[in-house]
Design a protein around this motif. Structure first.
Motif, PDB file in Angstrom:
ATOM      1  N   SER A  41     -10.736  -1.897  -2.150  1.00  0.00           N
ATOM      2  CA  SER A  41     -10.869  -3.207  -2.789  1.00  0.00           C
ATOM      3  C   SER A  41     -12.316  -3.703  -2.823  1.00  0.00           C
ATOM      4  N   ARG A  42     -13.246  -2.832  -2.451  1.00  0.00           N
ATOM      5  CA  ARG A  42     -14.681  -3.164  -2.463  1.00  0.00           C
ATOM      6  C   ARG A  42     -14.999  -4.303  -1.494  1.00  0.00           C
ATOM      7  N   TRP A  76       0.852  -1.193   0.000  1.00  0.00           N
ATOM      8  CA  TRP A  76       0.000   0.000   0.000  1.00  0.00           C
ATOM      9  C   TRP A  76       0.886   1.241   0.000  1.00  0.00           C
ATOM     10  N   ARG A 130      -3.107   4.090  -2.844  1.00  0.00           N
ATOM     11  CA  ARG A 130      -3.383   3.029  -3.822  1.00  0.00           C
ATOM     12  C   ARG A 130      -2.584   1.783  -3.490  1.00  0.00           C
ATOM     13  N   ARG A 178       1.049  -3.649  -6.574  1.00  0.00           N
ATOM     14  CA  ARG A 178       1.021  -5.082  -6.859  1.00  0.00           C
ATOM     15  C   ARG A 178       2.215  -5.456  -7.739  1.00  0.00           C
ATOM     16  N   ARG A 206      -3.601  -9.020 -11.243  1.00  0.00           N
ATOM     17  CA  ARG A 206      -4.549  -7.942 -11.480  1.00  0.00           C
ATOM     18  C   ARG A 206      -5.929  -8.237 -10.905  1.00  0.00           C
ATOM     19  N   ARG A 207      -6.119  -9.408 -10.337  1.00  0.00           N
ATOM     20  CA  ARG A 207      -7.417  -9.735  -9.762  1.00  0.00           C
ATOM     21  C   ARG A 207      -7.669  -8.849  -8.542  1.00  0.00           C
ATOM     22  N   GLY A 208      -8.910  -8.444  -8.350  1.00  0.00           N
ATOM     23  CA  GLY A 208      -9.252  -7.638  -7.193  1.00  0.00           C
ATOM     24  C   GLY A 208      -9.106  -8.432  -5.905  1.00  0.00           C
ATOM     25  N   LEU A 209      -8.777  -7.757  -4.812  1.00  0.00           N
ATOM     26  CA  LEU A 209      -8.633  -8.455  -3.541  1.00  0.00           C
ATOM     27  C   LEU A 209      -9.939  -9.103  -3.096  1.00  0.00           C
ATOM     28  N   ASP A 210     -11.066  -8.578  -3.583  1.00  0.00           N
ATOM     29  CA  ASP A 210     -12.352  -9.156  -3.208  1.00  0.00           C
ATOM     30  C   ASP A 210     -12.584 -10.526  -3.840  1.00  0.00           C
ATOM     31  N   THR A 211     -11.706 -10.941  -4.775  1.00  0.00           N
ATOM     32  CA  THR A 211     -11.840 -12.271  -5.381  1.00  0.00           C
ATOM     33  C   THR A 211     -10.957 -13.309  -4.699  1.00  0.00           C
TER      34      THR A 211
END
Length: 567
Positions: A103-104, A61, A67, A70, A74-79
């Motif tokens: 990260s929603r 971070w 922001r 990484r 590229r996958r979102g952390l929510d996945t």
């Protein structure tokens, strides 16, 4: 040994495939350079990479830009299945909330109906998890080598078989070293990697995964020399929550260096000069043409022979922890520093050709007076004279002395957990007093913490779950860090003075007592009484015994750890 491998950029890491595995984001909530110099986080990364059922990805971070950083992926952390945070500093709480929001992922655990699970580990997880507990599904409490992979194996099994987050948390809630808020039996026992014969040997020291120019300690292989500390300084949480103190063997560190072939090694530990093999190891590193750097040292442990070894390795800067302004304050801190030894060391540093001395000092100790700081002003003159006496002709090789002033933050699981914290005004006055005392001393400079931020750290360190609302308020604000916290405090409906400015009673139950680190509460209270009386206690015994260095807990029986080790 060859000169050493060429350091590589830490971003040169292969993409991980997720098929049939638990994807786990290992989040260090600071910039990558700090992560690459953090042994705790790197030790977890090394372990998690060793388990075939896990698919780990390091995530960082950038607080300046707000922001994620990484290295790949590229996958979102929510996945992910698990988003695991390493919590080292109290201000990481703010970043944790912001990372989840960016990260929603709902910042409140109660509002997350499905995967991912939010996990947290690191020192703060077993010092005081309360302020961040409403955001965390599961805490790993203790040392990662002592069972973290067992916990992750269970989570992976549930995730791969499409089990729910509820089932996953239910499966791990009663495991050793696991704290699931609202579900785990309390208090949760700290997980610790201890030699089966209770010797003081650290069998699995942590070393760097990354030797890179991107790190704060550039191109340096960091090695853990010791864990915990025998000296029991009453302000130092590491000296209490990492008991018993353990030392790494010389052969173990040599094997790591042979395997990694670094150009430079950094030795990490709270009491390096207590390691009996320090001089031998440094000499061996010099023979291998490996450069070296060390963390702070104790003046009593710096012999002339050791200084010769350090100087021969090219070391020009030495850091000494004085901590207390006066002799009686150092007694109150249980800081076993003799003025004579300190001054002799300063003179030796000058004579041996060192050019920079860093001195650590704390301001805001309970009961400190103007007389304590007047004594320090006189002692500082003696320090100045000692560095001039090191070289004939009234000159000195020790061109620069930096006094680093830290604002004392009373921490959980130390004798100071009952103490009130010094006011911001008093902290500023002490810092100003030290600056004035050095004004006419050429080559002496003063650096200090920001008292306002130190007070905020104290609130986060000693807070309960009501402080979580404050963290959320601050996370939603922009601007400079101190200004954001000040604005959040104005909106927070609770009183910060209740957490910071009152001395606790002996009977008060603390929010961090959901954790059991192995320390006897009565022992800590006796040590707190000695603070007011300005009396010292003897260090933990570190006896040389057959089979290794023995911590001596089973003989000492002062802090209660002997009962904890046998259950």
């Amino acid at each position: 040994m060859k000169r050493g491998r060429r350091p590589v950029r830490a971003t040169a890491i292969a993409e991980q495939e997720w098929g049939g595995r638990l994807p786990i984001a290992l989040v260090f909530p600071q910039k990558p350079a700090l992560a690459y110099s953090s042994l705790g986080w790197q030790g977890v990364l090394r372990q998690v990479r060793s388990l075939a059922t896990l698919a780990p990805e390091p995530v960082f971070w950038d607080p300046d830009r707000g922001r994620l950083v990484r290295p790949y992926g590229r996958r979102g952390l929510d996945t992910f299945g698990v988003v695991a945070f390493s919590l080292t500093y109290e201000f990481d709480y703010l970043h944790l909330i912001r990372i989840l929001t960016a990260s929603r992922i709902a910042p409140e655990a109660a509002k997350r109906p499905s995967w991912p699970l939010v996990m947290a580990g690191g020192a703060l997880a077993f010092m005081n998890p309360a302020p961040i507990a409403p955001s965390v599904d599961v805490f790993w409490v203790g040392e990662a080598e002592a069972g973290l992979l067992d916990c992750l194996t269970v989570l992976a099994e549930v995730h791969v078989h499409n089990g729910s987050r509820h089932v996953a948390l239910e499966r791990v809630a009663a495991m050793p070293g696991v704290y699931v808020p609202g579900s785990s039996p309390l208090p949760v026992r700290r997980a610790m990697c201890i030699h089966p014969r209770h010797t003081g040997e650290l069998e699995t020291p942590v070393s760097s995964c990354f030797v890179t120019p991107d790190a704060v300690f550039r191109d340096t292989l960091l090695l853990e020399v010791n864990r915990g500390c025998p000296h029991g300084c009453r302000f130092c949480a590491a000296g209490y929550v990492y008991r018993p103190p353990r030392l790494t063997s010389l052969e173990t560190l040599q094997d790591i260096v042979r395997r990694e072939q670094p150009r430079k090694v950094g030795l990490v530990g709270t009491a390096l000069t207590d390691w009996p093999d320090l001089s031998r190891f440094l000499t061996w590193l010099g023979d291998q043409k490996v450069d070296v750097s060390l963390s702070s040292l104790r003046a009593e442990g710096l012999t002339e022979d050791l200084l010769d070894v350090l100087r021969g390795l090219g070391t020009r800067t030495v850091t000494l922890a004085l901590e207390g302004a006066s002799r009686s304050l150092r007694d109150a801190m249980n800081k076993h520093v003799r003025e004579e030894a300190f001054l002799q060391t300063v003179a030796l540093l000058s004579r041996k050709g060192f050019n920079h001395l860093k001195i650590y000092l704390l301001v805001g100790w309970p009961g400190e007076t103007d007389a304590d700081w007047e004594e320090f002003s006189l002692f500082l003159r003696e320090v100045n004279q000692a560095r001039m006496s090191g070289v004939a002709g009234g000159k000195t090789n020790l061109k620069l002395i930096t006094i680093g002033l830290g604002c004392l933050v009373p921490k959980p699981w130390t004798p100071l957990q009952w103490a009130a914290m010094a006011s911001e005004l008093l902290l500023k006055e002490r810092i100003s007093q030290v600056r004035k005392s050095t004004k006419n001393m050429p080559g002496v400079q003063v650096r200090s913490d920001a008292p306002g931020l130190a007070r905020m750290q104290g609130l986060l360190a000693r807070g309960d779950q009501q402080v979580h609302e404050l963290i959320q308020l601050a996370a939603g604000l922009k601007g400079r860090e101190l200004e954001g916290w000040a604005a959040a405090l104005e909106k927070w409906p609770h009183d910060p003075h209740w957490y910071l400015d009152r001395e606790r009673s002996k009977e008060e139950i603390f929010p961090w007592e959901v954790i059991n680190p192995g320390l006897d509460r009565e022992y800590l209270w006796r040590e707190w009484e000695k603070v007011g009386a300005r009396r010292t206690s003897s260090p933990c015994p570190m006896e040389i015994a057959q089979g290794g260095l023995q911590a001596g807990c089973l003989k000492c029986r002062r802090c209660g750890l002997e009962k904890w080790l046998q259950t």
